[in-house]
Design an enzyme around this catalytic site. Structure first.
Site, PDB file in Angstrom:
ATOM      1  N   CYS C  41       6.446  -1.280  -9.503  1.00 57.87           N
ATOM      2  CA  CYS C  41       5.095  -1.832  -9.354  1.00 57.87           C
ATOM      3  C   CYS C  41       4.305  -1.502 -10.613  1.00 57.87           C
ATOM      4  CB  CYS C  41       4.445  -1.196  -8.130  1.00 57.87           C
ATOM      5  SG  CYS C  41       2.696  -1.622  -7.913  1.00 57.87           S
ATOM      6  N   THR C  43       1.639   0.010 -10.889  1.00 60.74           N
ATOM      7  CA  THR C  43       1.185   1.388 -10.796  1.00 60.74           C
ATOM      8  C   THR C  43       2.169   2.343 -11.468  1.00 60.74           C
ATOM      9  OG1 THR C  43       0.117   0.868  -8.715  1.00 60.74           O
ATOM     10  CG2 THR C  43       0.536   3.196  -9.159  1.00 60.74           C
ATOM     11  N   HIS C  46       1.677   2.310 -15.143  1.00 61.20           N
ATOM     12  CA  HIS C  46       0.487   3.087 -15.537  1.00 61.20           C
ATOM     13  C   HIS C  46       0.824   4.570 -15.618  1.00 61.20           C
ATOM     14  CE1 HIS C  46      -2.603  -0.034 -15.359  1.00 61.20           C
ATOM     15  NE2 HIS C  46      -2.013  -0.512 -14.281  1.00 61.20           N
ATOM     16  N   HIS C  66       6.737   3.912  -5.150  1.00 58.72           N
ATOM     17  CA  HIS C  66       6.244   3.851  -3.773  1.00 58.72           C
ATOM     18  C   HIS C  66       6.786   2.664  -2.970  1.00 58.72           C
ATOM     19  CE1 HIS C  66       3.421   1.582  -6.276  1.00 58.72           C
ATOM     20  NE2 HIS C  66       3.313   0.787  -5.246  1.00 58.72           N
ATOM     21  N   CYS C  96      -4.970   9.301   7.354  1.00 63.03           N
ATOM     22  CA  CYS C  96      -5.292  10.514   8.107  1.00 63.03           C
ATOM     23  C   CYS C  96      -5.264  10.297   9.614  1.00 63.03           C
ATOM     24  CB  CYS C  96      -6.643  11.057   7.659  1.00 63.03           C
ATOM     25  SG  CYS C  96      -8.062  10.120   8.292  1.00 63.03           S
ATOM     26  N   CYS C  99     -10.162   9.569  10.616  1.00 60.60           N
ATOM     27  CA  CYS C  99     -11.471   9.204  10.061  1.00 60.60           C
ATOM     28  C   CYS C  99     -11.987   7.948  10.767  1.00 60.60           C
ATOM     29  CB  CYS C  99     -11.387   8.981   8.550  1.00 60.60           C
ATOM     30  SG  CYS C  99     -10.580   7.449   8.051  1.00 60.60           S
ATOM     31  N   CYS C 110      -8.571   4.008   4.796  1.00 63.64           N
ATOM     32  CA  CYS C 110      -8.725   5.399   5.259  1.00 63.64           C
ATOM     33  C   CYS C 110      -9.448   6.211   4.188  1.00 63.64           C
ATOM     34  CB  CYS C 110      -7.340   5.984   5.513  1.00 63.64           C
ATOM     35  SG  CYS C 110      -7.309   7.778   5.691  1.00 63.64           S
ATOM     36  N   ASP C 198      -1.077 -18.404 -15.198  1.00 66.82           N
ATOM     37  CA  ASP C 198      -0.589 -17.168 -15.803  1.00 66.82           C
ATOM     38  C   ASP C 198      -0.380 -17.469 -17.285  1.00 66.82           C
ATOM     39  OD1 ASP C 198       0.915 -14.456 -14.332  1.00 66.82           O
ATOM     40  OD2 ASP C 198       1.159 -14.762 -16.493  1.00 66.82           O
ATOM     41  N   ARG C 203       6.911 -16.489 -15.667  1.00 74.44           N
ATOM     42  CA  ARG C 203       6.260 -16.385 -14.356  1.00 74.44           C
ATOM     43  C   ARG C 203       5.735 -17.734 -13.876  1.00 74.44           C
ATOM     44  NH1 ARG C 203       3.762 -10.188 -14.682  1.00 74.44           N
ATOM     45  NH2 ARG C 203       5.768  -9.300 -14.092  1.00 74.44           N
ATOM     46  N   LEU C 265      -7.502  -9.306  -5.382  1.00 74.30           N
ATOM     47  CA  LEU C 265      -6.582  -8.167  -5.408  1.00 74.30           C
ATOM     48  C   LEU C 265      -6.405  -7.597  -6.817  1.00 74.30           C
ATOM     49  CD1 LEU C 265      -4.482  -6.782  -3.248  1.00 74.30           C
ATOM     50  CD2 LEU C 265      -2.839  -7.710  -4.886  1.00 74.30           C
TER      51      LEU C 265
END
Lengths: 357, 357, 357, 357
Positions: C41, C43, C46, C66, C96, C99, C110, C198, C203, C265
């Site tokens: 991903c 992320t 990064h 992840h 959690c 909350c 959350c 794009d 892509r 997003l």
């Protein structure tokens, strides 16, 4: 083994019994609560009377009752969300947490719901065991007789918030405790006109106290004319149905404007003839059946409506008893000349008697 | 005075008559249309049969019929939105434009709706006058037999778009023309499973052609088991009701999942017993009665679904007649072994016969 | 102590390391998974690059990654919802549960979210520990390389289902993996026209394969003209923004019709100038920021879209590596000539290579 | 030819002129109104000042002003909805009625809107011509100075009703007249806490009078702390933005809870830097741009809020002038120490002076 007093359905027959029984032991995810106040719901009367619904659903022996507040006196080993001394109300629906409904924000219609006092031991007792997940924390100084109302108030909030009532004219059919509390919610969120109906003069008087503009007995008053007058002939914008009475339901749909909104909480005790084409299809209404309380949106809404003073539930509590007098309390509830009947397992607090007596 | 042929209800009695009558004159806000195609709706059969509903509503003499397309041949003095030669379909609801419903985006439930062929002269004729505001412009090359379907297709689109069917399992009860077209819409907008029910084998076959995964006769097939299998026992997410049959309605609610969505278009011809508590209250569903077409959202949706090819209505048209054969056309519609029956006042175009015959 | 290979951020500096480390031990509410596939991903890039965001958020040492699927090989003592051998994907947000957001159906936002591979050890490893509550059960025969996509596919589904795209024209800005998958969802739920943009030709080609009607490079193609043509000049009905590029965002709002719908997003990496009045106020649009996946509505939607065949994710997976080649895999992801890059800690299955190679 | 006095923009330059000009003649679908009261809007100040926006949009010569009420003194030949003597307010947006927006319930964003006093002669005059379709009928005894507010009150109602504020905490940024009126609406429909911000002490005092719980100047008061305290640290549920000030907008989003709701009416006068990722994407809010008033839902809502007494607009009117004193009136509006400034072309009625003076 420590014991407590409790109200129990002992056998598959009418009646309830005042018994001495063991204080429940708790599992790792449970709380033990010292019950401070409980309140009587129509469901409890069904179980006492042992009608068809109760016969099919309830398996004695069982402690009855599901509306309550209490103090945490013991905390299960895995529980991190409560501690001894906390003052909580119970959500009476014990949900599975793993079905599709629970996992998509619809736990109020969990596929495996068990209800306190119906499917598992209830709250008309000195102590009760509940899953920690079913506890809602109250401010410590919240009057017990209001904290026990939350489960039932949640029905009212869930119903009244399921429609858009802002600036609208609402017809509320049925002024039992849930209808009464819904009137207060409708008022708080900006209904411009609330017309309430019931056949009990006592409840009609309470309806006005809770904020209804008009409180009518459909046997003598002309409800259709009242709605007509309040809406320049256009019809009620919203119908909140709490009576479960076929006549009230039919009339409610008749006086609803085309394209109106309906929330249905009242439970008719039998099938009945419905003019489906006119009441449902041509009416072009949006109709929602209401079950329980949204977990936990409704509880947050309750907290905010009460703590802000937007809703005042005090007038709803009309009778108070010690739990041992449950027969008298339930008779009071049954005869219609009451709002909410609250019982106290460990004695009626002085504040309750004086403050709102 | 120029005359035309038309199908007329001459008197308050069963039957329709093929008459010669004056071509209507138009007012400043009207259009005169040369009718290219009309189609038969259940309403027309009610009026021919002269049942209770028709007796109460219709005032002869009256030209019947309300589904049509045609060519503009004359334009009222104030009209700026159409010109001679335009090819249009008619919205059959003539609305007042000034009531609260009309002024708040709900003209489909206008308080003063008059319907072509019911409250005012209809479209089973060589020419028809309609308010210019009731004309929807079609592409010039749209087949006549599809353009006449739009009024009825609008019911299907309104119903199917009133729920969120994306990725869901839908039960469609009733596979008359509207149900059939709704199946195609449900398919286009991403239903993952469509289970259709009817008692006509002809229509069940059409249902599959329109995109139903399963087409079942509830008299022999186990609909509940089919829904169970399609949803891992969870129940249908959505119910689209077009049958008006009490048994189908009851079954539809029974197999609906708690918290599901329902859109009701089918019109039962009498009141019937409803298990209100289980079907409506405990089901926690959102139920919408559907009337007509949203003006004009539904028409834009139709245009977009058809022009993009997302929906293909051609299989719905199963029979074609010249208008003079209206009795035979209506008999065909009535006996259930048909989809949509189209009639042509000025002759059946060659394209229709060959292209989809 | 048993060990495993993993991809780890060892220190607060650029780069990742291939290390041998202990297989995690699990707590009573956890699962241990044998990782079958993981995917890369943005992320992760990064964190490898160690940019400002990563510096502020990530605390080494930490196993990264992840997105994953795997097989349950050990089950915590309290877990009742999974058993050894189950094939699951991981929801990467550990929430959690207590909350206000978690308790009101908004666990995706959350207040105490921890993310696998960002705030706690991640999945680029041979084994991973996750809370049992974070496991989503897959069919046993689901291809590993599709099962690892679910976390990311959930972003696409959440975004595309947050708007009403049925019969509408959508502009999709940004054709990274999430944008590509959102195109497929938009197609499945009845978009009539999908225009994708794009700056990567690779892509854009994939966008067409996933269902885009037009795939445009805004540096050379006239996006505004394309939207104009597709909508008779009315503008796009819906904007799905995945690029995070200020120019794309600005253009997206410009070609959106007044009153349209927007789901956002894409994450711009810095503040930028916005023509707030025209883009947001006068546009009268409804704009939603999208975070994660709705727990667990989005997962149910994914299951239904995939199992029904409404969405086919296979074209999105363009590159496969063994986990040890993570540097090459991440380089591939970074250079833009890729869809989704999948890695296999225990070897690439033969099926993956042949079936969709 | 009969003449009247009017306030006119004579040339493409700053300033307005008090002129004698012809009383307009009306077309068949128009009304001629004797103007009873008008009110000053920020738009009028822009046109007087002749800023960039005005330069681009307005084509002199033109009578300015768009908020008004008046008496029907002449009725066009085709008009059936009004008669001489009726007391009406004007909707200032003249819409085409035939574009897709108009035909789908979104006339407030009509593609061909012309605005009174901006695109066509306005209402700062003794008489004005409006399309009959733009007249809203008021009760005959409604005070003129309240009836002229409706157009602007509609902005407030549209904004405040675009979110769900029932039982919630709202931040209202900007306490000009629209913000002030929105505070009253928010109060009426059950906001539990309203925190208002502005930099004018005069307007902050008015905000409290309209129902704000807190009225803060962000230059000195700690708005974030106030929101924190009012919400137990959770953040505001709703943001109603009327200021158009970049600093207020940024702060508003910062103190909004994740998943909150935003309605934007304030118009920044230039583009500005936005932290898009945190303010819009990660915030997961639902954001709506608000334009004009919904035709005619907003007007019905206004009627119901006012006639029921749920909202009292009287404190908003702080200054009254005869129309000839328009320069002084507009200066008063401009300097911030005012609520709504009302002008009377035919004299200030005694009631206005005494009743609320």
């Amino acid at each position: 083994m420590a014991t407590m007093q409790a109200v129990m359905k002992m056998a598959a027959a009418p009646g309830l019994t005042w018994v001495e029984t063991a204080i429940p032991s708790i599992g790792p995810d449970d709380l033990l609560l010292k019950v401070r106040a409980v309140s009587v719901c129509g469901t409890d009367l069904h179980i006492r009377r042992w009608d068809t619904w109760a016969t099919d659903r309830v398996h004695p022996p069982l402690i009855v009752g599901h509306e309550m507040c209490g103090e945490v006196v013991e905390v299960g080993a895995h529980v991190t969300t409560a501690k001894v001394g906390d003052f909580v109300s119970a959500e009476s629906h014990i949900v599975c947490g793993v079905c599709d409904q629970c996992r998509t924000g619809n736990a109020h219609i969990c596929r495996a719901t068990r209800i306190l006092g119906v499917d598992t031991d209830g709250v008309f007792a000195e102590y009760v065991r509940i899953p920690a997940a079913n506890a809602w924390h109250n401010p410590p100084d919240m009057p017990w007789e209001l904290a026990t109302l939350l489960e039932n108030f949640g029905n009212a909030v869930h119903t009244a918030m399921a429609v858009d009532i802002r600036g609208k004219c609402a017809l509320v059919t049925g002024c039992g405790p849930v209808g009464l509390m819904a009137i207060a919610v409708a008022r708080a969120v900006g209904a411009r006109k609330i017309i309430a109906t019931d056949i009990s003069p006592y409840r009609l008087a309470l309806a006005q106290r809770m904020g209804a503009d008009l409180a009518l007995d459909p046997r003598g008053d002309d409800v259709a004319a009242a709605v007509h007058d309040a809406t320049q002939g256009l019809g009620a914008d919203v119908l909140l149905e709490f009576s479960g009475a076929p006549a009230a339901i039919s009339q409610g749909f008749r006086v609803l404007r085309d394209g109106g909104e309906v929330a249905l909480l009242g439970i008719p005790d039998r099938a009945f003839e419905v003019d489906w084409s006119n009441a449902l299809v041509f009416k072009a209404a949006t109709i929602r059946g209401i079950v329980g309380r949204r977990l936990w949106q409704t509880w947050y809404q309750m907290r905010d409506l009460l703590s802000s003073g937007l809703v005042d539930l005090r007038p709803v509590v009309t009778h108070r008893f010690v739990l041992a007098d449950f027969e008298q309390a339930m008779d009071t509830m049954q005869d219609g000349a009451s709002g909410k009947v609250v019982m106290f397992p460990h004695g009626i607090p002085a504040a309750s008697q004086s403050q709102y007596g």
